[in-house]
Design an enzyme around this catalytic site. Sequence first.
Site, PDB file in Angstrom:
ATOM      1  N   ASN A 124     -33.070  32.974 -51.658  1.00 30.09           N
ATOM      2  CA  ASN A 124     -31.691  33.075 -51.189  1.00 30.09           C
ATOM      3  C   ASN A 124     -30.868  32.116 -52.032  1.00 30.09           C
ATOM      4  OD1 ASN A 124     -29.255  32.892 -49.820  1.00 30.09           O
ATOM      5  ND2 ASN A 124     -30.235  33.209 -47.826  1.00 30.09           N
ATOM      6  N   TYR A 171     -12.807  39.768 -48.307  1.00 25.67           N
ATOM      7  CA  TYR A 171     -13.728  40.101 -49.404  1.00 25.67           C
ATOM      8  C   TYR A 171     -12.992  40.158 -50.740  1.00 25.67           C
ATOM      9  CZ  TYR A 171     -16.531  43.614 -52.096  1.00 25.67           C
ATOM     10  OH  TYR A 171     -17.230  44.333 -53.036  1.00 25.67           O
ATOM     11  N   LYS A 206     -13.403  37.680 -53.957  1.00 24.31           N
ATOM     12  CA  LYS A 206     -13.790  38.226 -55.272  1.00 24.31           C
ATOM     13  C   LYS A 206     -12.732  37.883 -56.323  1.00 24.31           C
ATOM     14  CE  LYS A 206     -17.480  41.198 -54.802  1.00 24.31           C
ATOM     15  NZ  LYS A 206     -18.813  40.903 -55.332  1.00 24.31           N
ATOM     16  N   LYS A 230     -17.161  60.987 -38.745  1.00 27.55           N
ATOM     17  CA  LYS A 230     -16.003  60.287 -38.167  1.00 27.55           C
ATOM     18  C   LYS A 230     -14.993  59.953 -39.255  1.00 27.55           C
ATOM     19  CE  LYS A 230     -18.481  58.296 -34.339  1.00 27.55           C
ATOM     20  NZ  LYS A 230     -19.307  57.166 -33.917  1.00 27.55           N
TER      21      LYS A 230
HETATM   22  N1  LIG Z   1     -21.539  49.987 -54.811  1.00 25.30           N
HETATM   23  C1  LIG Z   1     -20.249  49.925 -55.116  1.00 25.30           C
HETATM   24  O1  LIG Z   1     -19.582  50.950 -55.230  1.00 25.30           O
HETATM   25  C2  LIG Z   1     -19.561  48.621 -55.356  1.00 25.30           C
HETATM   26  C3  LIG Z   1     -18.167  48.661 -55.429  1.00 25.30           C
HETATM   27  C4  LIG Z   1     -17.490  47.471 -55.704  1.00 25.30           C
HETATM   28  C5  LIG Z   1     -18.184  46.303 -55.900  1.00 25.30           C
HETATM   29  N2  LIG Z   1     -19.539  46.282 -55.821  1.00 25.30           N
HETATM   30  C6  LIG Z   1     -20.197  44.989 -56.041  1.00 25.30           C
HETATM   31  O2  LIG Z   1     -21.418  45.189 -56.753  1.00 25.30           O
HETATM   32  C7  LIG Z   1     -22.410  44.273 -56.270  1.00 25.30           C
HETATM   33  C8  LIG Z   1     -23.676  45.022 -55.850  1.00 25.30           C
HETATM   34  O3  LIG Z   1     -23.328  45.992 -54.877  1.00 25.30           O
HETATM   35  P1  LIG Z   1     -24.393  46.971 -54.196  1.00 25.30           P
HETATM   36  O4  LIG Z   1     -23.657  48.200 -53.840  1.00 25.30           O
HETATM   37  O5  LIG Z   1     -25.619  47.047 -55.021  1.00 25.30           O
HETATM   38  O6  LIG Z   1     -24.679  46.162 -52.847  1.00 25.30           O
HETATM   39  P2  LIG Z   1     -26.068  45.864 -52.083  1.00 25.30           P
HETATM   40  O7  LIG Z   1     -25.708  45.243 -50.788  1.00 25.30           O
HETATM   41  O8  LIG Z   1     -26.910  47.074 -52.078  1.00 25.30           O
HETATM   42  O9  LIG Z   1     -26.757  44.772 -53.022  1.00 25.30           O
HETATM   43  C9  LIG Z   1     -26.506  43.396 -52.956  1.00 25.30           C
HETATM   44  C10 LIG Z   1     -27.851  42.683 -52.995  1.00 25.30           C
HETATM   45  O10 LIG Z   1     -27.609  41.274 -53.052  1.00 25.30           O
HETATM   46  C11 LIG Z   1     -28.578  40.644 -52.236  1.00 25.30           C
HETATM   47  N3  LIG Z   1     -28.071  39.348 -51.797  1.00 25.30           N
HETATM   48  C12 LIG Z   1     -26.967  39.118 -51.049  1.00 25.30           C
HETATM   49  N4  LIG Z   1     -26.842  37.809 -50.801  1.00 25.30           N
HETATM   50  C13 LIG Z   1     -27.891  37.192 -51.391  1.00 25.30           C
HETATM   51  C14 LIG Z   1     -28.317  35.853 -51.462  1.00 25.30           C
HETATM   52  N5  LIG Z   1     -27.630  34.866 -50.848  1.00 25.30           N
HETATM   53  N6  LIG Z   1     -29.433  35.555 -52.154  1.00 25.30           N
HETATM   54  C15 LIG Z   1     -30.144  36.549 -52.756  1.00 25.30           C
HETATM   55  N7  LIG Z   1     -29.798  37.839 -52.712  1.00 25.30           N
HETATM   56  C16 LIG Z   1     -28.678  38.167 -52.030  1.00 25.30           C
HETATM   57  C17 LIG Z   1     -28.774  41.591 -51.069  1.00 25.30           C
HETATM   58  O11 LIG Z   1     -30.029  41.359 -50.416  1.00 25.30           O
HETATM   59  C18 LIG Z   1     -28.702  42.942 -51.756  1.00 25.30           C
HETATM   60  O12 LIG Z   1     -29.991  43.414 -52.108  1.00 25.30           O
HETATM   61  C19 LIG Z   1     -21.752  43.471 -55.164  1.00 25.30           C
HETATM   62  O13 LIG Z   1     -21.269  42.259 -55.705  1.00 25.30           O
HETATM   63  C20 LIG Z   1     -20.574  44.328 -54.725  1.00 25.30           C
HETATM   64  O14 LIG Z   1     -19.511  43.550 -54.223  1.00 25.30           O
HETATM   65  C21 LIG Z   1     -20.240  47.424 -55.526  1.00 25.30           C
HETATM   66  O1  LIG Z   2     -17.778  56.833 -41.247  1.00 20.94           O
HETATM   67  C1  LIG Z   2     -16.853  56.503 -42.012  1.00 20.94           C
HETATM   68  C2  LIG Z   2     -16.946  55.446 -42.950  1.00 20.94           C
HETATM   69  C3  LIG Z   2     -15.846  55.155 -43.757  1.00 20.94           C
HETATM   70  N1  LIG Z   2     -14.697  55.874 -43.667  1.00 20.94           N
HETATM   71  C4  LIG Z   2     -13.561  55.615 -44.598  1.00 20.94           C
HETATM   72  O2  LIG Z   2     -14.004  55.950 -45.912  1.00 20.94           O
HETATM   73  C5  LIG Z   2     -13.339  55.137 -46.890  1.00 20.94           C
HETATM   74  C6  LIG Z   2     -14.360  54.520 -47.813  1.00 20.94           C
HETATM   75  O3  LIG Z   2     -15.149  53.613 -47.113  1.00 20.94           O
HETATM   76  P1  LIG Z   2     -16.341  52.747 -47.757  1.00 20.94           P
HETATM   77  O4  LIG Z   2     -17.188  52.292 -46.617  1.00 20.94           O
HETATM   78  O5  LIG Z   2     -17.040  53.471 -48.816  1.00 20.94           O
HETATM   79  O6  LIG Z   2     -15.618  51.472 -48.354  1.00 20.94           O
HETATM   80  P2  LIG Z   2     -14.322  51.243 -49.240  1.00 20.94           P
HETATM   81  O7  LIG Z   2     -14.195  52.272 -50.310  1.00 20.94           O
HETATM   82  O8  LIG Z   2     -13.153  51.086 -48.344  1.00 20.94           O
HETATM   83  O9  LIG Z   2     -14.666  49.822 -49.821  1.00 20.94           O
HETATM   84  C7  LIG Z   2     -15.712  49.635 -50.737  1.00 20.94           C
HETATM   85  O10 LIG Z   2     -15.093  49.565 -51.954  1.00 20.94           O
HETATM   86  C8  LIG Z   2     -15.670  48.944 -53.042  1.00 20.94           C
HETATM   87  C9  LIG Z   2     -16.656  47.829 -52.758  1.00 20.94           C
HETATM   88  O11 LIG Z   2     -16.141  46.579 -53.075  1.00 20.94           O
HETATM   89  C10 LIG Z   2     -17.306  47.859 -51.462  1.00 20.94           C
HETATM   90  O12 LIG Z   2     -18.509  48.545 -51.625  1.00 20.94           O
HETATM   91  C11 LIG Z   2     -16.461  48.379 -50.370  1.00 20.94           C
HETATM   92  O13 LIG Z   2     -15.571  47.349 -50.042  1.00 20.94           O
HETATM   93  C12 LIG Z   2     -12.467  54.172 -46.091  1.00 20.94           C
HETATM   94  O14 LIG Z   2     -11.160  54.689 -46.014  1.00 20.94           O
HETATM   95  C13 LIG Z   2     -13.083  54.186 -44.699  1.00 20.94           C
HETATM   96  O15 LIG Z   2     -12.149  53.875 -43.682  1.00 20.94           O
HETATM   97  C14 LIG Z   2     -14.615  56.925 -42.743  1.00 20.94           C
HETATM   98  O16 LIG Z   2     -13.561  57.585 -42.630  1.00 20.94           O
HETATM   99  N2  LIG Z   2     -15.682  57.190 -41.942  1.00 20.94           N
END
Ligand SMILES: NC(=O)c1ccc[n+]([C@@H]2O[C@H](COP(=O)([O-])OP(=O)(O)OC[C@H]3O[C@@H](n4cnc5c(N)ncnc54)[C@H](O)[C@@H]3O)[C@@H](O)[C@H]2O)c1
Ligand SMILES: O=c1ccn([C@@H]2O[C@H](COP(=O)(O)OP(=O)(O)O[C@H]3OC[C@@H](O)[C@H](O)[C@H]3O)[C@@H](O)[C@H]2O)c(=O)[nH]1
Length: 390
Positions: A77, A186, A190, A252
């Site tokens: 962690n 968040y 960031k 939903k």
């Molecule tokens: N998936 C997307 O579309 C998306 C969009 C915008 C930003 N991001 C950013 O990309 C990054 C990765 O996103 P993801 O979708 O893979 O999320 P995710 O939650 O699947 O992965 C994050 C990983 O980080 C690990 N982690 C968190 N805190 C930790 C800690 N203190 N020590 C060790 N490990 C830790 C978690 O266990 C997890 O496996 C994040 O920074 C997220 O904000 C993702």
């Molecule tokens: O069951 C659901 C879940 C989500 N939503 C809506 O779907 C949209 C997308 O929701 P997501 O849960 O994918 O999250 P968002 O796109 O809002 O944010 C994401 O954007 C980029 C990253 O930084 C994060 O992974 C997350 O913050 C939102 O408008 C949310 O209100 C629904 O209408 N129904």
Amino acid sequence: MASGRVDLDGNPIKPITICMIGAGGFIGSHLCDKLMNETPHKVLAVDVYNDKIKHLLEPSGSGELPWADRIQFHRLNIKNDSRLEGLIKMADITINLAAICTPADYNTRPLDTIYSNFIDALPVVKYCSENGKRLIHFSTCEVYGKTIGCFLPKDSPLRQDPAYYVLKEDASPCIFGSIEKQRWSYACAKQLVERLIYAEGAENGLEFTIVRPFNWIGPRMDFIPGIDGPSEGVPRVLACFSNNLLRREPLKLVDGGQSQRTFVYIKDAIEAVLLMIENPARANSQIFNVGNPNNEVTVRQLAEMMTQVYSKVSGESSLETPTIDVSSKEFYGEGYDDSDKRIPDMTIINRQLGWNPKTSLWDLLESTLTYQHRTYAEAIKKAISKPVAS
Ligand SMILES: NC(=O)c1ccc[n+]([C@@H]2O[C@H](COP(=O)([O-])OP(=O)(O)OC[C@H]3O[C@@H](n4cnc5c(N)ncnc54)[C@H](O)[C@@H]3O)[C@@H](O)[C@H]2O)c1
Ligand SMILES: O=c1ccn([C@@H]2O[C@H](COP(=O)(O)OP(=O)(O)O[C@H]3OC[C@@H](O)[C@H](O)[C@H]3O)[C@@H](O)[C@H]2O)c(=O)[nH]1
């Protein structure tokens, strides 16, 4: 495979060691897959969990995995583990993915969200800067917040003008809601890390790249509540809607599903990250939007498309009432707010790395929902048929 690989300028690519923090998550697991299957690089994979990369760490049959000497898992962690600096020092580059990044947490666990996204990232930035190591930091498209256009009158023709909604790394402002709208905890955390990294680059010469993902989706994203995550947990929209479809419940739509998003296939996006890793001269000191501007839908349209695609891949008919509206207060609780629209400008990533997304929304949903059905349908059936404990 690895031999003969060259970068975008025709120079041979040397094998490197990557310290990947958050390697066990959604994006990390796909990046590890890509690095093991297609490159000679080594990965020091850091996370508290490793379920999503188990297939890369443990052979399923007899014999060793071909990349066994190129990936090591370190369960730690980063909040409180002194081994972190040593791992960063051992590597040529650090990629930081670790974060709390599910919107349901931003307004209900704002302290954890701010600590995870801001405080916990600080030592990573510091160790990279002090030890002269490259850093690729994962930020988010949420740093843009709301579009300028959403503040215009509803009938203003300017709302149609891309200048009021397309999000540009070097020009768009960051527009968040008021402090009691804790949704923005968040994005704000960031944003401050981005500013810190940028300042470390300017004042101390840190070599950095900042990535702003725009809704990357695909297999292994988040969890299905009650199956491989908590029953009451609320994952991101792909997993919420997948869970509804698997359980034959209506999807939903929060506040009517009017918000707009652009979705990019995880496998397309990972190609962009690999280009950043292997082309430091083109990627350093850059902030990159990574998304697919051609895949824009409202959340309502996403729900309709997922319903159609799921019916095709599962062979099951759709529900008579496939969606229901729910208020954001009911779904996420007090303090929720939303980004209205998210279209990435692609000029910078195009110019620096020549990257373009390829996969249409329909195609990426088809492969993702095929995976969801294959992975979860049986487990859900079993869970539903179990009598509830009294
Ligand atoms: N998936 C997307 O579309 C998306 C969009 C915008 C930003 N991001 C950013 O990309 C990054 C990765 O996103 P993801 O979708 O893979 O999320 P995710 O939650 O699947 O992965 C994050 C990983 O980080 C690990 N982690 C968190 N805190 C930790 C800690 N203190 N020590 C060790 N490990 C830790 C978690 O266990 C997890 O496996 C994040 O920074 C997220 O904000 C993702
Ligand atoms: O069951 C659901 C879940 C989500 N939503 C809506 O779907 C949209 C997308 O929701 P997501 O849960 O994918 O999250 P968002 O796109 O809002 O944010 C994401 O954007 C980029 C990253 O930084 C994060 O992974 C997350 O913050 C939102 O408008 C949310 O209100 C629904 O209408 N129904």
